[in-house]
Design a protein around this motif. Structure first.
Motif, PDB file in Angstrom:
ATOM      1  N   MET B  72       1.397  -1.058  -0.349  1.00 37.44           N
ATOM      2  CA  MET B  72      -0.132   0.414   0.108  1.00 37.44           C
ATOM      3  C   MET B  72       1.171   1.189  -0.231  1.00 37.44           C
ATOM      4  O   MET B  72      -0.011   2.214  -0.524  1.00 37.44           O
ATOM      5  CB  MET B  72      -1.230   0.076   1.258  1.00 37.44           C
ATOM      6  CG  MET B  72      -2.152  -1.156   0.845  1.00 37.44           C
ATOM      7  SD  MET B  72      -2.793  -1.235   2.662  1.00 37.44           S
ATOM      8  CE  MET B  72      -4.347  -0.664   1.853  1.00 37.44           C
ATOM      9  N   ILE B  77      -2.757  -2.012  -3.659  1.00 35.41           N
ATOM     10  CA  ILE B  77      -3.425  -2.992  -2.577  1.00 35.41           C
ATOM     11  C   ILE B  77      -3.269  -4.259  -3.002  1.00 35.41           C
ATOM     12  O   ILE B  77      -3.248  -4.885  -4.823  1.00 35.41           O
ATOM     13  CB  ILE B  77      -5.127  -2.090  -2.308  1.00 35.41           C
ATOM     14  CG1 ILE B  77      -5.735  -2.622  -0.926  1.00 35.41           C
ATOM     15  CG2 ILE B  77      -5.863  -2.868  -4.037  1.00 35.41           C
ATOM     16  CD1 ILE B  77      -6.316  -2.016  -1.334  1.00 35.41           C
ATOM     17  N   LEU B 260      -6.284  -3.811   6.983  1.00 39.31           N
ATOM     18  CA  LEU B 260      -6.392  -2.373   5.834  1.00 39.31           C
ATOM     19  C   LEU B 260      -6.467  -1.526   7.266  1.00 39.31           C
ATOM     20  O   LEU B 260      -6.182  -0.838   7.151  1.00 39.31           O
ATOM     21  CB  LEU B 260      -7.852  -3.000   4.938  1.00 39.31           C
ATOM     22  CG  LEU B 260      -7.470  -3.701   4.060  1.00 39.31           C
ATOM     23  CD1 LEU B 260      -9.077  -4.034   3.556  1.00 39.31           C
ATOM     24  CD2 LEU B 260      -6.635  -2.924   2.877  1.00 39.31           C
ATOM     25  N   LEU B 264      -3.936   1.325   7.448  1.00 41.00           N
ATOM     26  CA  LEU B 264      -4.792   2.617   7.341  1.00 41.00           C
ATOM     27  C   LEU B 264      -3.640   3.605   8.621  1.00 41.00           C
ATOM     28  O   LEU B 264      -3.655   4.878   8.812  1.00 41.00           O
ATOM     29  CB  LEU B 264      -5.914   2.775   6.250  1.00 41.00           C
ATOM     30  CG  LEU B 264      -5.594   2.370   4.930  1.00 41.00           C
ATOM     31  CD1 LEU B 264      -7.216   2.096   4.436  1.00 41.00           C
ATOM     32  CD2 LEU B 264      -5.762   3.820   4.130  1.00 41.00           C
ATOM     33  N   GLY B 309     -15.002  -0.055  11.879  1.00 37.54           N
ATOM     34  CA  GLY B 309     -15.163   0.601  10.813  1.00 37.54           C
ATOM     35  C   GLY B 309     -15.230   2.202  10.531  1.00 37.54           C
ATOM     36  O   GLY B 309     -14.293   3.156   9.816  1.00 37.54           O
ATOM     37  N   ALA B 310     -15.254   3.113  11.521  1.00 42.61           N
ATOM     38  CA  ALA B 310     -15.819   4.367  11.362  1.00 42.61           C
ATOM     39  C   ALA B 310     -13.998   4.462  12.715  1.00 42.61           C
ATOM     40  O   ALA B 310     -13.823   6.073  11.605  1.00 42.61           O
ATOM     41  CB  ALA B 310     -16.733   4.646  12.881  1.00 42.61           C
ATOM     42  N   LEU B 312     -11.989   3.568  10.640  1.00 43.55           N
ATOM     43  CA  LEU B 312     -11.673   3.426   9.481  1.00 43.55           C
ATOM     44  C   LEU B 312     -11.454   4.665   8.945  1.00 43.55           C
ATOM     45  O   LEU B 312     -10.533   5.441   7.888  1.00 43.55           O
ATOM     46  CB  LEU B 312     -11.290   1.939   8.641  1.00 43.55           C
ATOM     47  CG  LEU B 312     -11.120   1.964   6.883  1.00 43.55           C
ATOM     48  CD1 LEU B 312      -9.263   2.060   6.849  1.00 43.55           C
ATOM     49  CD2 LEU B 312     -11.404   0.245   7.093  1.00 43.55           C
ATOM     50  N   LEU B 313     -12.716   4.916   8.807  1.00 42.51           N
ATOM     51  CA  LEU B 313     -13.120   6.345   7.710  1.00 42.51           C
ATOM     52  C   LEU B 313     -12.483   7.897   8.136  1.00 42.51           C
ATOM     53  O   LEU B 313     -11.643   8.546   6.962  1.00 42.51           O
ATOM     54  CB  LEU B 313     -14.734   6.447   7.896  1.00 42.51           C
ATOM     55  CG  LEU B 313     -15.591   5.417   7.005  1.00 42.51           C
ATOM     56  CD1 LEU B 313     -17.387   6.312   7.157  1.00 42.51           C
ATOM     57  CD2 LEU B 313     -15.250   6.318   5.434  1.00 42.51           C
ATOM     58  N   ILE B 316      -8.779   7.629   6.957  1.00 48.59           N
ATOM     59  CA  ILE B 316      -8.749   7.797   5.726  1.00 48.59           C
ATOM     60  C   ILE B 316      -8.733   9.752   5.708  1.00 48.59           C
ATOM     61  O   ILE B 316      -8.387  10.487   4.783  1.00 48.59           O
ATOM     62  CB  ILE B 316      -9.693   7.518   4.612  1.00 48.59           C
ATOM     63  CG1 ILE B 316      -9.961   5.907   5.078  1.00 48.59           C
ATOM     64  CG2 ILE B 316      -9.877   7.504   3.004  1.00 48.59           C
ATOM     65  CD1 ILE B 316     -10.819   4.978   4.583  1.00 48.59           C
ATOM     66  N   ALA B 317     -10.003  10.304   6.499  1.00 54.05           N
ATOM     67  CA  ALA B 317     -10.026  11.812   5.947  1.00 54.05           C
ATOM     68  C   ALA B 317      -8.783  12.052   6.261  1.00 54.05           C
ATOM     69  O   ALA B 317      -8.614  13.518   5.965  1.00 54.05           O
ATOM     70  CB  ALA B 317     -11.721  12.108   6.526  1.00 54.05           C
ATOM     71  N   VAL B 320      -5.878  11.966   3.789  1.00 59.27           N
ATOM     72  CA  VAL B 320      -6.727  12.936   2.451  1.00 59.27           C
ATOM     73  C   VAL B 320      -6.112  14.489   3.087  1.00 59.27           C
ATOM     74  O   VAL B 320      -5.978  15.180   1.744  1.00 59.27           O
ATOM     75  CB  VAL B 320      -7.946  12.648   1.733  1.00 59.27           C
ATOM     76  CG1 VAL B 320      -8.466  13.959   1.128  1.00 59.27           C
ATOM     77  CG2 VAL B 320      -7.977  11.670   1.280  1.00 59.27           C
ATOM     78  N   ARG B 324      -3.266  17.016   1.447  1.00 57.56           N
ATOM     79  CA  ARG B 324      -3.488  18.065   0.829  1.00 57.56           C
ATOM     80  C   ARG B 324      -3.326  19.184   0.915  1.00 57.56           C
ATOM     81  O   ARG B 324      -2.636  20.525   0.023  1.00 57.56           O
ATOM     82  CB  ARG B 324      -5.195  18.445   0.800  1.00 57.56           C
ATOM     83  CG  ARG B 324      -6.053  18.739  -0.619  1.00 57.56           C
ATOM     84  CD  ARG B 324      -7.488  18.630  -0.921  1.00 57.56           C
ATOM     85  NE  ARG B 324      -7.730  17.479  -1.141  1.00 57.56           N
ATOM     86  CZ  ARG B 324      -8.506  16.754  -1.288  1.00 57.56           C
ATOM     87  NH1 ARG B 324      -9.708  17.589   0.035  1.00 57.56           N
ATOM     88  NH2 ARG B 324      -9.173  15.697  -1.272  1.00 57.56           N
ATOM     89  N   GLU B 332      -4.414   8.731  -2.554  1.00 57.08           N
ATOM     90  CA  GLU B 332      -5.529   8.460  -3.646  1.00 57.08           C
ATOM     91  C   GLU B 332      -4.541   7.895  -4.825  1.00 57.08           C
ATOM     92  O   GLU B 332      -5.455   6.910  -5.248  1.00 57.08           O
ATOM     93  CB  GLU B 332      -5.842   9.940  -3.730  1.00 57.08           C
ATOM     94  CG  GLU B 332      -7.021  10.461  -3.078  1.00 57.08           C
ATOM     95  CD  GLU B 332      -7.233  11.730  -3.507  1.00 57.08           C
ATOM     96  OE1 GLU B 332      -8.003  11.937  -4.356  1.00 57.08           O
ATOM     97  OE2 GLU B 332      -6.488  13.174  -3.313  1.00 57.08           O
ATOM     98  N   GLY B 334      -3.722   4.862  -6.852  1.00 50.49           N
ATOM     99  CA  GLY B 334      -4.442   3.384  -6.903  1.00 50.49           C
ATOM    100  C   GLY B 334      -4.995   3.027  -6.006  1.00 50.49           C
ATOM    101  O   GLY B 334      -5.314   1.968  -6.320  1.00 50.49           O
ATOM    102  N   LEU B 335      -5.466   3.996  -5.314  1.00 56.52           N
ATOM    103  CA  LEU B 335      -6.430   3.325  -3.588  1.00 56.52           C
ATOM    104  C   LEU B 335      -8.069   3.735  -4.385  1.00 56.52           C
ATOM    105  O   LEU B 335      -7.908   4.381  -5.082  1.00 56.52           O
ATOM    106  CB  LEU B 335      -6.210   4.067  -2.874  1.00 56.52           C
ATOM    107  CG  LEU B 335      -4.499   3.409  -2.248  1.00 56.52           C
ATOM    108  CD1 LEU B 335      -4.864   4.458  -0.833  1.00 56.52           C
ATOM    109  CD2 LEU B 335      -4.798   2.239  -2.221  1.00 56.52           C
TER     110      LEU B 335
END
Lengths: 332, 335
Positions: B72, B77, B260, B264, B309-310, B312-313, B316-317, B320, B324, B332, B334-335
């Motif tokens: 990764m 992935i 995963l 992350l 899951g939360a 993980l979200l 990711i946020a 990103v 930025r 971003e 390749g994912l």
């Protein structure tokens, strides 16, 4: 989409597909004569309906060049939502409506997170899919829901027939017809393709590319929910892993269809679904244990991707052109 | 390959090291806070027996995700890792049940993992196929073979072997296998941070074309990473066979999201927005403590799944956003 000189377009490809189907059907019938029976035919059309709806939703996401891994989890959550509503005595259309609402919300969350906030599609949908699969346990703590299923009328969806075909199959064809008109005969369909192929020029042509990407994810989730409604009707109970088996056949159908027809489209997905359902059904009828089905679908998927891949196609094209050297300057 | 393990040019490590301390070590703080909270609510959490259990699951998970972290980090992935583990797990169990020793069983399991990794690597790096689709398919094939080996059910393992001792022998609260895993991670850290191997890996995530233009065989490096992932996943599958005394064809499912999530979340520390092995290790420990605490508090498994899951979200946020701000966009890619 990618143009290849390897196979003729349009009619030629359809003929090649029909030839392949005929060959497979002959082989299966030779191995197991029941393959051509009425009972098998109706079972096949029912299985095709569930896989086909999930694959159709995924087609939209693949056309905007994204991936969605959440729809199986979303389908599980929607299945339990519908089951819970039916057990609570709500009318069938309210129950199914609430399931579709779950799909719309989940798809919108995916779509907005990916298109507006720029989160990476694969990992985001893995996370939302995992959350949705966890939420499937919310209603009953993981126990199967079966109350009121016989009186609610959902089972009738499975048994009812129109013109000799099961209702689910007629429903599938109707949805595919609508999707075909939308995607291949209107400017909205063209906008989906433009968003996938060149988002920058699509954006400057006035297409709201982010909205189209988000809509594709909504379509994907709703397609999976519609598929799980048919699965619920067939099984007569709601289980927490009711939609878990939708993922693999849907990916295989989309990519195999694209390989067969030379690009991702509604009809390509339909033919991919048909071929995969036929293969799975034929192997099951020939007595192959259930745990091989994932392997078969995966192998088909891999084969489809290899055929679809431009580099592999270029190699094949070159081989064809080496053997039949004419009209070489039509490409690139 | 020789070029890939020669010492790195030193000035390239500069900008990454200048990130602030909070950004780099917040996950460690969160881990300590969680241990403190769970420890005060349920003191039995910190008993040596429970600590050993947490560390054992940490060691198995860490083995499985080392290769995944690097895949990764290179912007690809691999979603087949847990099914590769299930395959090696079932191959070992089937061979043990057939009367072969742990040696043969382990070698066969590892071999299967290396082959699966090589197939992934050749299809993805060699032919340039999409990594997600390829690894979904190879994972499905591995899962199918694993289930077929046990005819759809699990296989019991009666025999004890070296791996069983490694996993079940504890020195104080530390299982023996932990020391091996920590040593591997220490070596891997040198590869990632101090050798050009690591720099090329992160460079592939930024721009594979640029790496190739620079005269580096990105293809060979990527194939190496996928083979490593396959081999290490298979090793983790063998650990699971020894630790559960059985071969379980469905073993992978619970490790998939955890793996995963760990990579992350781990990518949120040390080098923000880039998966790295120290981050992965801390995140795995975080998830293992969360699992143990949740079990002690009597939470249902699905609640933990939603929380993870939360997490993980959120991870990711944050990644990103961090990217930025720096003007980069490799999370971003390749994912």
């Amino acid at each position: 989409m990618m143009k290849s000189g390897l196979l003729p377009h349009g009619a030629g490809r359809v003929l090649a597909f029909l030839g392949l189907v005929a060959v497979m059907a002959t082989l299966f019938t030779l191995a197991e004569p029941r393959f051509l029976s009425q009972a098998n035919f109706s079972a096949m059309t029912r299985h095709m309906a569930a896989n086909g709806l999930a694959a159709l939703g995924l087609t939209f996401v693949v056309i905007v060049r994204r991936f969605d891994l959440s729809f199986a989890g979303v389908a599980c959550f929607a299945a339990m939502t519908i089951g819970f509503a039916i057990a609570g005595g709500l009318p069938l259309w309210v129950a199914i409506g609430s399931g579709i609402l779950v799909g719309v919300v989940a798809g919108a969350v995916n779509g907005i997170a990916i298109s507006h906030f720029g989160l990476p599609d694969i990992v985001t949908t893995i996370a939302t899919g995992s959350i949705a699969a966890g939420m499937a346990f919310l209603y009953s703590g993981g126990r199967t829901i079966f109350q009121n299923f016989f009186t609610s009328g959902i089972i009738d969806l499975n048994d009812a027939r129109v013109l000799g075909f099961s209702v689910s199959f007629v429903f599938l064809i109707a949805i595919y017809a609508c999707a075909w008109v939308l995607m291949h005969r209107t400017r909205y369909g063209a906008a989906f393709y433009a968003t996938g192929e060149n988002p920058v020029s699509a954006f400057y042509s006035g297409i709201p590319t982010r909205t189209y990407t988000a809509l594709a994810f909504v379509a994907c989730a709703v397609g999976a929910v519609l598929a799980v409604v048919l699965i619920l009707a067939e099984s007569g109970t709601a289980d927490t892993n009711e939609g878990a088996n939708l993922l693999m056949p849907a990916y295989a159908a989309v990519f195999l269809g694209a390989a067969l027809m030379g690009g991702t489209s509604v009809l390509a997905t339909l033919s991919g679904t048909f071929l995969i359902t036929m293969l799975l059904d034929g192997f099951a009828l020939a007595g192959m244990p259930y745990y091989y089905s994932d392997g078969i679908v995966s192998a088909i998927l891999l084969g489809g991707v290899l055929l679809f891949d431009p580099r592999v196609r270029d190699i094949l094209d070159d081989a064809v052109r080496f053997l039949i050297p004419k009209k070489t300057e039509t490409r690139r | 390959m020789t070029a890939a393990i020669s010492p790195a040019v030193p000035e390239r490590t500069g900008p990454a090291l200048r990130s602030n301390l909070i950004g780099r070590f917040w996950l460690v703080a969160a881990l300590l806070a969680m241990i403190a909270i769970f420890g005060s609510l349920r003191p039995e959490m910190l008993e040596p027996g429970n600590v050993a259990t947490i560390l054992r699951s940490f060691a198995i998970m860490a083995t499985m995700t080392l290769g995944l972290t690097w895949v990764m980090a290179a912007g690809k992935i691999d979603v087949s890792f847990m099914q590769v583990a299930a395959l090696s797990n079932m191959i070992a169990a089937a061979l043990l049940a057939a009367g072969h020793g742990w040696g043969v069983a382990s070698a066969a399991g590892l071999g299967a993992g290396l082959i699966a990794g090589a197939v992934n690597g050749l299809l993805i790096a060699g032919l340039g196929l999409p990594p997600l689709i390829v690894t979904i398919a190879t994972g499905g094939i591995c899962a199918s073979i694993a289930a077929a080996l046990g005819k759809g059910t699990s296989i019991r393992i009666a025999e004890h072997g070296l791996l069983t001792d490694l996993l079940t022998t504890n020195i104080g609260p530390f299982p023996l296998v932990l020391f091996g895993v920590l040593l591997v991670y220490a070596i891997a850290w040198v590869f990632q941070e101090r050798l050009t191997f690591g720099h090329y890996m992160y460079a592939i995530a930024q721009s594979e074309e640029a790496v190739i233009e620079a005269g580096i065989s990105s293809r060979r490096l990527l194939i190496m990473l996928f083979v490593l992932t396959g081999g290490l996943s298979a090793l983790a599958g063998l650990f699971l066979a020894a630790s559960l005394s059985s071969g379980q064809p469905m073993i992978g499912a619970s490790y998939f999201i955890n793996g995963l999530t760990a990579v992350l979340l781990g990518g949120m520390m040390i080098h923000i927005g880039k998966p790295n092995i120290i981050g992965t290790a801390v995140a795995i420990l975080f998830l293992a403590v969360l699992a143990s605490g949740a079990a002690l508090l009597g939470w249902a498994d699905w609640k933990r799944q939603i929380i993870q899951g939360a997490l993980l979200l959120i991870g990711i946020a944050v990644a990103v956003r961090a990217n930025r701000k720096k003007g980069g966009h490799h999370a971003e890619a390749g994912l």
